[in-house]
Design a protein around this motif. Structure first.
Motif, short mmCIF file in Angstrom:
data_model
loop_
_atom_site.label_atom_id
_atom_site.label_comp_id
_atom_site.label_asym_id
_atom_site.label_seq_id
_atom_site.Cartn_x
_atom_site.Cartn_y
_atom_site.Cartn_z
N GLY A 108 0.72 -1.17 0.16
CA GLY A 108 0.11 -0.19 0.15
C GLY A 108 0.90 1.13 -0.12
N ARG A 109 2.26 1.16 -0.38
CA ARG A 109 2.87 2.21 -0.17
C ARG A 109 2.97 3.09 -1.36
N ILE A 110 2.81 2.51 -2.61
CA ILE A 110 2.83 3.27 -3.70
C ILE A 110 1.70 2.61 -4.87
N ARG A 111 1.47 3.47 -5.86
CA ARG A 111 0.67 2.83 -6.99
C ARG A 111 1.49 2.16 -7.85
N VAL A 112 0.54 1.24 -8.79
CA VAL A 112 1.09 0.45 -9.71
C VAL A 112 1.85 1.19 -10.77
N ALA A 113 1.57 2.38 -11.44
CA ALA A 113 2.47 3.01 -12.18
C ALA A 113 3.78 3.21 -11.69
N GLU A 114 3.85 3.71 -10.16
CA GLU A 114 4.98 4.00 -9.78
C GLU A 114 5.80 2.81 -9.54
N ALA A 115 5.24 1.85 -9.02
CA ALA A 115 6.09 0.40 -8.96
C ALA A 115 6.65 -0.15 -10.22
N ALA A 116 5.77 0.05 -11.20
CA ALA A 116 6.14 -0.45 -12.68
C ALA A 116 7.70 0.56 -12.86
N LEU A 117 7.73 1.53 -12.69
CA LEU A 117 8.82 2.33 -12.99
C LEU A 117 10.00 2.03 -12.19
N LEU A 118 9.73 1.77 -10.86
CA LEU A 118 10.71 1.30 -9.91
C LEU A 118 11.42 0.24 -10.21
N VAL A 119 10.69 -0.88 -10.81
CA VAL A 119 11.20 -2.04 -10.97
C VAL A 119 11.67 -2.26 -12.31
N GLY A 120 11.55 -1.41 -13.25
CA GLY A 120 12.10 -1.54 -14.73
C GLY A 120 11.40 -1.34 -15.73
N TYR A 121 10.10 -1.57 -15.39
CA TYR A 121 8.94 -1.49 -16.67
C TYR A 121 8.73 -0.08 -17.20
N THR A 122 8.54 0.11 -18.43
CA THR A 122 8.27 1.42 -19.07
C THR A 122 6.96 2.05 -18.83
N SER A 123 5.93 1.01 -18.37
CA SER A 123 4.58 1.37 -17.99
C SER A 123 4.09 0.51 -17.50
N SER A 124 3.00 0.96 -16.78
CA SER A 124 2.50 0.06 -15.84
C SER A 124 1.50 -1.13 -16.60
N ARG A 125 1.24 -0.82 -17.87
CA ARG A 125 0.64 -1.71 -18.53
C ARG A 125 1.43 -3.24 -19.03
N SER A 126 2.71 -2.76 -19.05
CA SER A 126 3.65 -4.14 -19.16
C SER A 126 3.94 -4.78 -17.90
N LEU A 127 3.90 -4.28 -16.90
CA LEU A 127 3.85 -4.81 -15.55
C LEU A 127 2.55 -5.53 -15.35
N THR A 128 1.36 -5.02 -15.58
CA THR A 128 0.12 -5.96 -15.56
C THR A 128 -0.05 -7.15 -16.61
#
Length: 127
Positions: A63-83
């Motif tokens: 619950g610390r951050i949103r999906v879009a922020e998490a995606a960028l932090l772990v190396g994804y270019t977008s939240s869509r790639s992460l999902t």
């Protein structure tokens, strides 16, 4: 190789690609995939996806951050790639995956990493 995989899971921002994992393991990409197959693990690309998805899940589930922020932090270019990777790795959409316990999610990741029989390329899909 074990140390390289550990780094991928503990610091996914340092190991963003198969090439990074191969360098950390001091192997070529092809040698790394052959080694992983011999010991019964999925290809390096799947290992990287599992490590990144696991790290993003920990951030979002906490619950610390949103999906879009998490995606960028772990190396994804977008939240869509992460999902997309999360669905491929866990078999669940993001909204459903974040409702399971951390232990259950880690167990899912563990099952995804292991082939059914060492040396036999089954149970692993490529991305």
């Amino acid at each position: 190789v074990a140390l390289a995989i550990e780094v991928a899971f503990t610091h996914p921002e340092q190991v963003r690609s198969v090439a990074d994992l191969a360098v950390a393991a001091r192997m070529t990409r092809r040698s790394l995939d052959r080694w992983l197959a011999r010991v019964g693990l999925c290809p390096a690309r799947t290992v990287i996806a599992c490590a990144r998805v696991n790290a993003a899940f920990r951030l979002v589930a906490g619950g610390r951050i949103r999906v879009a922020e998490a995606a960028l932090l772990v190396g994804y270019t977008s939240s869509r790639s992460l999902t997309r990777d999360l669905s491929a790795v866990s078999g669940r959409p993001m909204a459903e995956a974040t409702r399971v316990s951390k232990d259950a999610f880690v167990a899912t990741i563990g099952r995804r990493l292991v082939r059914r029989q060492p040396g036999v390329p089954v149970a692993c899909s490529s991305y």
